[in-house]
Motif scaffolding. Sequence first.
Motif, PDB file in Angstrom:
ATOM      1  N   LYS A 187      47.936  34.446  44.791  1.00  0.00           N
ATOM      2  CA  LYS A 187      47.679  35.087  43.501  1.00  0.00           C
ATOM      3  C   LYS A 187      48.784  34.787  42.493  1.00  0.00           C
ATOM      4  O   LYS A 187      48.526  34.723  41.275  1.00  0.00           O
ATOM      5  N   GLY A 188      50.000  34.611  42.976  1.00  0.00           N
ATOM      6  CA  GLY A 188      51.097  34.268  42.074  1.00  0.00           C
ATOM      7  C   GLY A 188      50.887  32.914  41.419  1.00  0.00           C
ATOM      8  O   GLY A 188      51.189  32.726  40.236  1.00  0.00           O
ATOM      9  N   ILE A 189      50.354  31.957  42.178  1.00  0.00           N
ATOM     10  CA  ILE A 189      50.052  30.639  41.611  1.00  0.00           C
ATOM     11  C   ILE A 189      48.968  30.753  40.547  1.00  0.00           C
ATOM     12  O   ILE A 189      49.069  30.158  39.463  1.00  0.00           O
ATOM     13  N   LEU A 190      47.919  31.527  40.848  1.00  0.00           N
ATOM     14  CA  LEU A 190      46.815  31.668  39.897  1.00  0.00           C
ATOM     15  C   LEU A 190      47.259  32.358  38.608  1.00  0.00           C
ATOM     16  O   LEU A 190      46.736  32.050  37.533  1.00  0.00           O
ATOM     17  N   ALA A 191      48.220  33.266  38.718  1.00  0.00           N
ATOM     18  CA  ALA A 191      48.677  33.996  37.530  1.00  0.00           C
ATOM     19  C   ALA A 191      49.484  33.114  36.577  1.00  0.00           C
ATOM     20  O   ALA A 191      49.628  33.447  35.398  1.00  0.00           O
ATOM     21  N   ALA A 192      50.018  32.006  37.107  1.00  0.00           N
ATOM     22  CA  ALA A 192      50.821  31.114  36.250  1.00  0.00           C
ATOM     23  C   ALA A 192      50.553  29.670  36.680  1.00  0.00           C
ATOM     24  O   ALA A 192      51.470  28.927  37.006  1.00  0.00           O
ATOM     25  N   ARG A 193      49.299  29.284  36.638  1.00  0.00           N
ATOM     26  CA  ARG A 193      48.866  27.985  37.170  1.00  0.00           C
ATOM     27  C   ARG A 193      49.580  26.821  36.489  1.00  0.00           C
ATOM     28  O   ARG A 193      50.099  25.915  37.145  1.00  0.00           O
ATOM     29  N   ASN A 194      49.597  26.805  35.181  1.00  0.00           N
ATOM     30  CA  ASN A 194      50.215  25.688  34.456  1.00  0.00           C
ATOM     31  C   ASN A 194      51.717  25.627  34.677  1.00  0.00           C
ATOM     32  O   ASN A 194      52.298  24.537  34.831  1.00  0.00           O
ATOM     33  N   VAL A 195      52.353  26.792  34.700  1.00  0.00           N
ATOM     34  CA  VAL A 195      53.790  26.835  34.971  1.00  0.00           C
ATOM     35  C   VAL A 195      54.081  26.274  36.355  1.00  0.00           C
ATOM     36  O   VAL A 195      55.027  25.506  36.558  1.00  0.00           O
ATOM     37  N   TRP A 196      53.253  26.643  37.324  1.00  0.00           N
ATOM     38  CA  TRP A 196      53.414  26.167  38.697  1.00  0.00           C
ATOM     39  C   TRP A 196      53.347  24.646  38.762  1.00  0.00           C
ATOM     40  O   TRP A 196      54.182  24.004  39.412  1.00  0.00           O
ATOM     41  N   LEU A 197      52.368  24.060  38.094  1.00  0.00           N
ATOM     42  CA  LEU A 197      52.210  22.606  38.118  1.00  0.00           C
ATOM     43  C   LEU A 197      53.393  21.900  37.455  1.00  0.00           C
ATOM     44  O   LEU A 197      53.930  20.927  37.996  1.00  0.00           O
ATOM     45  N   VAL A 198      53.810  22.401  36.298  1.00  0.00           N
ATOM     46  CA  VAL A 198      54.904  21.763  35.563  1.00  0.00           C
ATOM     47  C   VAL A 198      56.214  21.880  36.330  1.00  0.00           C
ATOM     48  O   VAL A 198      56.983  20.908  36.431  1.00  0.00           O
TER      49      VAL A 198
END
Length: 269
Positions: A62-73
């Motif tokens: 859920k943490g990844i989904l909450a900040a998906r773009n931040v996670w990828l970058v």
Amino acid sequence: MTEMTVLENATATQAVPVRRSVYRVGAVATLLGVVAGLVVTVVLELGVQDPFGDVPTLTYLKGILAARNVWLVVHLVFAFVVLLKLVGLLSLGDILEQGPARPLARAAGGLAICGAAMFLITMVHDGYLHEYLATSWEQANAATRPEWVPIFAEGVRDTLGTELGSLAAMTGLAPIGYGLAILLGSRLPRWVGWLGVVGGLGAVFTTGYLWMTGNTDLGYAVLYPVFATLLPLIWYVAIAVLLWRRGGAAGGQPVNPPRHAPPANRAAY
């Protein structure tokens, strides 16, 4: 024959300033890697979740989904960070290969390359594959959604394995090799060598502990931040400073006169 010797000597003399300038490239690359790594770690801590915590699978997902773009970058930047640091390590190895510790320096360089490759695989799994799995879980219907959780957990476990391999090679064995090479030579201060050896041994121990216990609070909240983050950060900054100074040095005078070399040969190393 004489003309060829003169030409070879002239070419070698011209190559010295070029090599020194390359050392400065290595210094800048290392510092950029350190700074970028610190920035994205803070962004990960504040924008997604604690990177040093024992996070449950669903919380992680859920943490990844909450900040998906931040996670990828963040993970994309981490991939470039390790490549920048590798430039610094290989530049350091070039200095050390000019002395008696050449085999150690070459072995350390090979370990650093292997560790960087495994770290890139870790970033692909954690930053790209996990985002895909989290998105698939989010888009699945209520009946099939639980099936994605063990798949995600399996990916996390696989990522931990490649991360530990990277930690053992690039943060553990490679610094030990470089540190021993520095201690055997005279081109760099010995405290940098001891820092590499001590920090590398700590990283090897951390790798073994996490391998046996898994993602625990002691491993990721204490050992990992100290031996895989703090000490390597200090070591990389020291390497960057030394590379920059070496890039501006007019000659190759030894910092520590080697005890194993006769006085007449010390200046050559």
